[in-house]
Scaffold this active site. Structure first.
Site, mmCIF file in Angstrom:
data_model
loop_
_atom_site.group_PDB
_atom_site.id
_atom_site.type_symbol
_atom_site.label_atom_id
_atom_site.label_comp_id
_atom_site.label_asym_id
_atom_site.label_seq_id
_atom_site.Cartn_x
_atom_site.Cartn_y
_atom_site.Cartn_z
ATOM 1 C CG HIS A 43 -1.977 1.044 1.199
ATOM 2 N ND1 HIS A 43 -3.222 0.864 1.769
ATOM 3 C CD2 HIS A 43 -1.998 2.301 0.683
ATOM 4 C CE1 HIS A 43 -3.946 1.968 1.600
ATOM 5 N NE2 HIS A 43 -3.217 2.848 0.957
ATOM 6 C CD GLU A 70 -4.469 -2.931 0.793
ATOM 7 O OE1 GLU A 70 -5.048 -3.973 1.145
ATOM 8 O OE2 GLU A 70 -3.996 -2.097 1.598
ATOM 9 C CG HIS A 190 -7.881 -1.974 9.079
ATOM 10 N ND1 HIS A 190 -7.051 -1.155 8.362
ATOM 11 C CD2 HIS A 190 -7.892 -1.470 10.326
ATOM 12 C CE1 HIS A 190 -6.599 -0.177 9.117
ATOM 13 N NE2 HIS A 190 -7.087 -0.359 10.335
#
EC number: 2.6.99.2
Length: 237
Positions: A43, A70, A190
């Site tokens: 990410h 991401e 997450h």
């Protein structure tokens, strides 16, 4: 089978703290795959505080499992993804100064914008996933965008799990069932951990992938990275 994608951002944070190349992210990717990771997630953020944009290009050259990038689909992210051609692009509406991702997309108010982005990615053969909160209206909105998958944002589940796991999973299960009915495939991520992952997996039908970084790497400090990856894999059985 639900795949485990290991987010390696925290390895990059550790490397950047000393300004050299220890740990070597290329070797990290190779080892994570060798130890059982079925995907690698990165990410990159605009300030490159962990994964750098040139890391992403280098990892693409050696990754042998699924590669998931991401990020917020602004110009630099889109240029990187189109140049890299990963297996999957996961679109996340994070602010530039966010410590970590903290909200999913409002798929209703951002519908036109997301449709255009998703179409461009799919035209280039890249599987798309969008980060969403567990609200049925956002699942319904996602189904109109042309995305292949949604990624359920699981921070709320993780926070509530130790207090009341049945209540914690309720909205996620409803959204998963709705997503399946609407033809959307499901990812999740997450704050998933060794403590809460198996219960989530058992209660979410047709879960395709979980992306886990922070908790997995924290566990690896005590348990070792090879053992930890295998322990997370066992939670998905």
């Amino acid at each position: 089978m639900t795949k485990l994608s290991v987010n390696i951002n925290k390895f990059a944070t550790l490397r950047n703290a000393r300004g050299k190349n220890n740990p070597d992210l290329i070797q990290v990717v190779k080892d994570c795959e060798r130890f059982g990771a079925q995907g690698i997630t990165v990410h990159p953020r605009p300030d490159e505080r962990h994964i750098r944009y040139d890391d992403v290009l280098a990892i693409k050259e050696i990754v042998t499992t699924e590669f998931n990038i991401e990020g917020n689909p602004k110009d630099r992210y889109m240029q990187l993804v189109l140049a890299t051609q990963p297996t999957q692009a996961t679109l996340v509406p994070d602010a530039e100064d966010a410590i970590t991702s903290n909200a999913g997309w409002d798929t209703l108010s951002h519908q036109d914008y997301l449709k255009e982005i998703i179409q461009e990615l799919k035209n280039n053969g890249i599987r798309t996933s969008i980060f969403v909160d567990p609200e049925e209206k956002f699942i319904e909105g996602a189904a109109k965008l042309g995305t292949d998958r949604i990624e359920l944002y699981t921070e709320a589940y993780a926070e509530q799990y130790s207090l009341n796991k049945e209540k914690a999973i309720e909205s996620y299960r409803k959204c998963a069932i709705l997503a399946n009915e609407l033809g959307l495939e499901l990812n999740a991520g997450h704050d998933l951990s060794l403590e809460n992952l198996n219960y989530f997996y058992k209660n979410i039908p047709n879960l395709k992938e979980v992306s886990i970084g922070h908790a997995l790497i924290c566990d690896a400090l005590y348990l070792g990275i090879e053992n930890t990856i295998q322990m997370y894999r066992r939670q998905l059985q």
